[in-house]
Design a protein around this motif. Sequence first.
Motif, PDB file in Angstrom:
ATOM      1  N   GLU A   1       0.830  -1.203   0.000  1.00  0.00           N
ATOM      2  CA  GLU A   1       0.000   0.000   0.000  1.00  0.00           C
ATOM      3  C   GLU A   1       0.863   1.251   0.000  1.00  0.00           C
TER       4      GLU A   1
ATOM      5  N   LEU B   1       0.912   2.211  -3.983  1.00  0.00           N
ATOM      6  CA  LEU B   1      -0.230   3.087  -4.245  1.00  0.00           C
ATOM      7  C   LEU B   1       0.104   4.558  -4.000  1.00  0.00           C
ATOM      8  N   LEU B   2       0.725   4.856  -2.850  1.00  0.00           N
ATOM      9  CA  LEU B   2       1.006   6.258  -2.545  1.00  0.00           C
ATOM     10  C   LEU B   2       2.016   6.868  -3.526  1.00  0.00           C
TER      11      LEU B   2
ATOM     12  N   ARG C   1       0.296   7.580  -6.849  1.00  0.00           N
ATOM     13  CA  ARG C   1      -0.523   8.800  -6.789  1.00  0.00           C
ATOM     14  C   ARG C   1       0.360  10.035  -6.901  1.00  0.00           C
TER      15      ARG C   1
ATOM     16  N   ARG D   1     -14.897   9.793  -5.295  1.00  0.00           N
ATOM     17  CA  ARG D   1     -15.494   8.544  -4.820  1.00  0.00           C
ATOM     18  C   ARG D   1     -17.008   8.687  -4.757  1.00  0.00           C
TER      19      ARG D   1
ATOM     20  N   ARG E   1     -11.865  13.809  -2.557  1.00  0.00           N
ATOM     21  CA  ARG E   1     -10.777  13.786  -1.576  1.00  0.00           C
ATOM     22  C   ARG E   1      -9.478  14.288  -2.200  1.00  0.00           C
TER      23      ARG E   1
ATOM     24  N   TYR F   1      -0.372  12.810   4.683  1.00  0.00           N
ATOM     25  CA  TYR F   1       0.155  11.602   4.039  1.00  0.00           C
ATOM     26  C   TYR F   1       1.573  11.827   3.505  1.00  0.00           C
TER      27      TYR F   1
ATOM     28  N   ASP G   1      -9.990  10.141   3.505  1.00  0.00           N
ATOM     29  CA  ASP G   1      -9.757   8.699   3.667  1.00  0.00           C
ATOM     30  C   ASP G   1     -10.777   8.131   4.649  1.00  0.00           C
TER      31      ASP G   1
HETATM   32  C1  IPM Z   1      -7.499   4.339   0.284  1.00  0.00           C
HETATM   33  C2  IPM Z   1      -6.596   3.456   1.115  1.00  0.00           C
HETATM   34  C3  IPM Z   1      -5.179   4.004   1.066  1.00  0.00           C
HETATM   35  C4  IPM Z   1      -5.214   5.406   1.624  1.00  0.00           C
HETATM   36  C5  IPM Z   1      -4.157   3.144   1.791  1.00  0.00           C
HETATM   37  C6  IPM Z   1      -4.178   1.722   1.296  1.00  0.00           C
HETATM   38  C7  IPM Z   1      -2.774   3.726   1.694  1.00  0.00           C
HETATM   39  O1  IPM Z   1      -7.067   3.343   2.419  1.00  0.00           O
HETATM   40  O2  IPM Z   1      -7.264   4.449  -0.939  1.00  0.00           O
HETATM   41  O3  IPM Z   1      -8.422   4.920   0.841  1.00  0.00           O
HETATM   42  O4  IPM Z   1      -5.138   5.583   2.851  1.00  0.00           O
HETATM   43  O5  IPM Z   1      -5.303   6.347   0.845  1.00  0.00           O
END
Ligand code: IPM
Length: 366
Positions: free
Chosen positions: A90, A94-95, A98, A108, A137, A144, A252
Amino acid sequence: MPSLKFTVLAGDYIGPEVMAEALRVLGHVAARENLRLDYTEADVGGAAIDRHGTALPEATLRACAAGDAILFGSVGGPKWEKLPPKEQPERAALLPLRKHFTLFANIRPGLLYPELSDASPLKSERIPQGIDIVCIRELTGGIYFGQPKTTTTLPDGDVQALDTMVYRKSEIERITAAAVTAARGRKKKLCSVDKANVLETSLLWRKTVADYVAQHAPDIALSHMYVDNAAMQLARDPNQFDVFVTENMFGDILSDEMAVICGSLGMLASASLGAQQNSRGLPFGLYEPAGGTAPDIAGKGIANPCAQILSAALMLRYSFGLDAVAARIEAAVKKAVTAGTRTGDIAFGRPAVGTRAMADAIIAAL
Ligand code: IPM
Ligand code: MN
């Protein structure tokens, strides 16, 4: 024949299972609409750690950069939980993804069909029309990513950890612009959520949002709400919101609350749009379901593919400008589910179907 060039990052556990169905639905739609699917698959998350020793290999970033959008599955799970936090899928995939593509606007949709209101933990009489709201968001700023981010042992032997919550006015302005666009496509109502009674970043947030809307979007009815109250109001009367916009961490938390009141994580899609335009002059974006990798049901063929399919629809809408085609997929998902074809997470006593049969019903509805 127009071709849709995107990168598929299926990821871990149920990621590849639901991705396979989303690609099948896209294939069906493409054949009917005379579009060519031109996608490349690349490794990400735990799968990439196993194969390349890193959650986000250079080759994956290059593949993503070559396309007009990223269709993302989900990453992470128990298999990699023993790794140091910074190397886990994660945080390490993912971060940075982004951040690398400046995907600052996370959209969302919180959608619950009235026919599925049983699936919500809220009493049905509170949501007779179901739920239809949107969370915007901020996704690349705030606590973060703010620096410094450290853990240190102090001279007195105590240990101290530090995260930094930081926002620039320009970051708040661009997410406000995205929220205004979303609000204009709906009821022209926008609620900005902050903690301006405590946080400096929220004071700047509130002032910047108010100034931006006054100057550039006087047609939008803007309100402000503290985040603790917003959490409560979401549970009390979600439809009062229509569109709300908030910073990264508040978003989040509130988007998970929104997801649960909408009944099933298996139904919720999301779009993360970037500052960059793609080769079509539309926003480069990453499209992912909200549900996560669901390790407990992986490999059984029972995961709900709807969120992945709806994420693919968002990709067609935002990164390829195919709004009508996206709407057709969304209508087909709704038709299939409300007619009674349901995976276990939304079955409620009805016989449940598997991942593939759910997608078959959607294709039939198309
Ligand atoms: C989301 C997830 C991620 C976040 C995690 C997995 C890093 O919870 O996409 O909401 O916190 O952004
Ligand atoms: Mn989350």
